[in-house]
Design an enzyme around this catalytic site. Structure first.
Site, PDB file in Angstrom:
ATOM      1  CG  HIS A  15      -5.923  -2.425   0.202  1.00 22.90           C
ATOM      2  ND1 HIS A  15      -5.081  -1.525  -0.743  1.00 22.90           N
ATOM      3  CD2 HIS A  15      -5.230  -1.773   1.257  1.00 22.90           C
ATOM      4  CE1 HIS A  15      -4.129  -0.928  -0.331  1.00 22.90           C
ATOM      5  NE2 HIS A  15      -4.289  -1.006   1.007  1.00 22.90           N
ATOM      6  CB  SER A  51      -0.863   0.034   1.205  1.00 25.80           C
ATOM      7  OG  SER A  51      -1.881   0.866   0.910  1.00 25.80           O
ATOM      8  CG  ASP A  64      -6.866  -2.149  -3.485  1.00 37.37           C
ATOM      9  OD1 ASP A  64      -7.682  -1.476  -2.845  1.00 37.37           O
ATOM     10  OD2 ASP A  64      -5.586  -2.582  -3.282  1.00 37.37           O
TER      11      ASP A  64
END
Length: 724
Positions: free
Chosen positions: A696, A576, A661
């Protein structure tokens, strides 16, 4: 009453500068080229078609050859075909590691307790807990009435609920005050968009109404007639509207209670631990506001506790007649105050309980009728502080190791003098403790069972490495006791460094497989996190963001130069915003690492932050900057990984993402990999995999997530120890 996910209770089980070329890397750290493995199938390396798109702002034009890979509907045949080609290439190039992946998976899942369960907690005459069924992916949420010897009542069987779904997450479960109803929020796509259903435990079935497009935030009114939830914006996915649902009615008739019009704020909703209030919290990067609704008056309106003011962050808890407030009002590292609701709008009238300190960051507070429990961070370590309201007690709970994490646990009621708290380290599996706040006597309720693991075989420690500007950066280390720290061992360096999120030295099941193969595991506690206090975060955001990347590079060099790890076999990993870190680092110092894993990486910083239709963009202007402003635009361009891909050698690289995501859109890593393929001058491995069913967090499920971790670790181990 909140159901606390077993994955949270056992958090240790879970896995997550300038950009000019670096010319000062010592010769001994030069990366070795590792050609792609040839396989009989002969799938060619995918090269995305170039379709130039001009992006102009502030008189500057950038050309994005791969902008076409963005499809918000995720349905474009050409885009999907390209992702599938990348997936096929990935499978081909990783095929020779399948035995290693399988071995790693068996090791990692073999260290899971098949009968893992949370420590039960008592609420309203019921003992609530979660447990796993051996061999199954999802937890069972259950309870027993009166004693743990009573018959079990299964409330939610995650395995049954997950059937037919490629992804499943029981995001939340809230029990009504009379313990008859259980409201659950379920995500079956990975985009954090939930459907809410209500279980009638007396009837043993769900009510007919289904609430769609909701966040995971849920709160019951005291009478159990109304459920409050947050509706999500269809485009930005921000949870922005508080809705009130009456049991037995259609969600189409739900009443709008509050709508947040400032899209730079995130919103959450919960019931206070005292049970008296439904709490609505609005949070931006550096600003907070709370609103309260009397849980006994569900038809009322929310009352602002203290109006939002730019730069003022605070958090609240309630017990008895008072509110306790964690606030940065006059205290950079936060102070703790006590007040009443009547005085809440006047901070100058608050009573100071714990003054702000330069050497300790107040991270959390839990208020009880006679006690206050504070989660503090000193010298980078999380600690638990206990204070009595009468001033006779003020002490810290003790720890046996030098490098650890300790945190206040989930404590249901404010009417108690017994506190649950957690403890872990890189070599000590998670423990749940209970302490009598009055006597100080502690009791170990549960030590996480890790089959086949012997903590005496491993070592952990902490070092400080001086960055280029003189800042001392802490590093947590773990290694097998037989691994020499003499510069000969391969190493994985992990980092994040954003949002003030601290990367604590929890026990990580998967990492043991690296330690058993002679790796050193290092967590670089770089600026942008909050390990060393609030200023640590401020020094790694906005116009100071490059400090984050410099710290990571300098920590790596320090470990190499200090003869701790092998410069020829140094690897890096981040996900991320940590994936942004990876992208920036390999642009700036590409020869420092033999291999890198970037998971769901935020790499197209400028383009994303210029598009306020993308989820999360507007809420993060105070984290990265607003590139609509020329100065911020120019600075962000200096480190944005996608914008700084150059014609140079890059390390071996694995990139992974999820098609659904909602935090970092799939097209960011897709475009990044396409540009890397086009511009790089090396023939090292460049692998990109898109999970076509996940978001995600990657794959859902207790066991399935280890398939992905095993894949990533196999990539690294195969580079460091070919043939193993």
């Amino acid at each position: 009453m909140k159901r606390i996910k077993l994955a949270v209770l056992l958090a240790g089980l879970a896995t997550l500068a300038g950009c000019s070329n670096d010319t000062n890397v010592p010769a001994e750290t030069t990366n070795r080229a590792t050609p792609a493995v040839e396989t009989p199938s002969g799938i060619p390396e995918p090269m995305a078609e170039k379709r130039p798109q001009e992006l102009t702002i502030h008189g500057d034009t950038r050309v994005d050859d791969f902008y076409w890979l963005r499809d918000d509907d995720r349905a474009d045949p050409e885009m999907l075909a390209y992702l599938e080609k990348e997936n096929a290439w990935f499978e081909q190039e990783m095929a020779h590691t399948k035995p290693l992946q399988e071995a790693l998976y068996e090791e990692m899942t073999g260290r899971l307790d098949p009968d893992e369960s949370s420590v039960p907690y008592l609420d309203g005459g019921y003992w609530y807990y979660e447990r796993y069924v051996p061999g199954h992916d999802y937890a069972v949420f259950a309870r027993r009435e009166g004693t743990m010897q009573a018959p079990e009542e299964v409330l939610v069987d995650g395995n049954a609920r997950a059937e037919g779904h490629g992804f499943y997450d029981l995001s939340n479960a809230e029990v009504s005050d009379d313990h008859r109803y259980v409201a659950i929020a379920e995500d079956t796509m990975g985009r954090r968009i939930n459907e809410v259903r209500i279980l009638d435990t007396q009837a043993g079935e769900y009510l007919p109404e289904v609430i769609e497009n909701a966040s995971s935030s849920l709160a019951w009114s005291a009478d159990g007639r109304f459920l409050f939830y947050l509706d999500k914006h269809p485009e930005t996915l921000l949870a922005y509207r508080v809705m009130r649902h009456e049991l037995g009615t259609s969600p189409d008739d739900d009443e709008l209670v509050y709508e947040e019009t400032d899209n730079t704020f995130y919103n959450a909703l919960y019931r206070s631990r005292s049970g008296d209030w439904i709490v609505l919290v609005h949070s931006a990067t550096d600003t907070t506001e709370y609103q309260l609704l009397d849980a006994r008056e569900p038809g009322g309106r929310f009352q602002v506790f203290l109006p939002r003011e730019k730069g003022h962050e605070y958090g609240i808890d309630h017990a008895g007649e008072h509110f306790w407030v964690k606030s940065n009002h006059g205290a950079t590292n936060f102070a703790v105050f006590r007040t009443t609701l009547e005085n809440s709008i006047n901070p100058d009238a608050w009573e100071a309980v714990i003054p702000g300190r330069d050497d300790a960051l107040v991270e959390s507070i839990q208020a009880f009728d006679d006690w206050l429990v504070v989660g503090e961070r000193m010298d980078g370590l999380r600690q638990v502080r206990v204070l009595s309201h009468d001033g006779t007690v003020d002490r810290y709970l003790s720890a046996e190791e030098d490098n650890y994490v300790m945190w206040p646990g989930y404590n249901v009621s404010t009417h108690t003098r017994v506190l649950r708290y957690g403890y872990s380290s890189l070599v000590t599996p998670d423990q749940t403790w209970e302490v009598d706040l009055a006597s100080g006597e502690t009791t170990l309720l549960k030590a996480q069972r890790v089959p086949g693991y012997d903590s005496s075989q491993y070592r952990t420690g902490r070092r400080f490495i001086t960055a280029r500007d003189g800042t001392r950066v802490p590093v947590s280390l773990a290694w097998h006791r037989d691994t020499p720290l003499d510069g000969s061992a391969p190493a994985l360096v992990y980092g994040y460094g954003s949002y003030g999120a601290s990367m604590d030295p929890w026990f990580r099941n998967a990492v043991v497989s690296l330690l058993d193969r002679g790796f050193v595991y290092a967590i670089a506690h770089i600026r942008g996190g909050q390990e060393m206090g609030r200023s640590w975060y401020e020094q790694g955001k906005l116009m100071n963001k490059r400090n984050t990347f410099n710290d990571f590079i300098d920590v790596t060099r320090g470990l190499q130069a200090g003869d701790v790890i092998d410069p020829e076999r140094t690897y890096a990993m981040g996900g991320s915003a940590g994936g942004l870190l990876m992208g920036a680092v390999i642009n700036q110092a590409p020869s420092l690492y033999h291999g890198v894993v970037a998971a769901v990486p935020f790499v197209d910083v400028v383009t994303t932050m210029l598009d306020d239709s993308i989820p999360l963009t507007t809420g993060e202007y105070d984290e990265w900057g607003n590139p609509n402003e020329p100065e911020a635009y120019e600075y962000m361009l200096t480190y944005s990984p996608y914008d700084n891909v150059g014609e140079q050698d890059y390390p071996n690289l694995m990139v992974v993402t999820g098609l659904h995501d909602s935090q970092v859109q799939y097209f960011e890593p897709a475009k990044w990999v396409a540009r890397l393929r086009d511009r790089r001058t090396d023939d090292n491995r460049l692998l990109f995999r898109t999970n076509m069913e996940a978001g995600h967090g990657g794959s859902s499920g207790r066991y399935r997530r280890y398939e992905e971790i095993a894949e990533e670790y196999a990539f690294i181990i195969d580079l460091a120890q070919p043939g193993r």
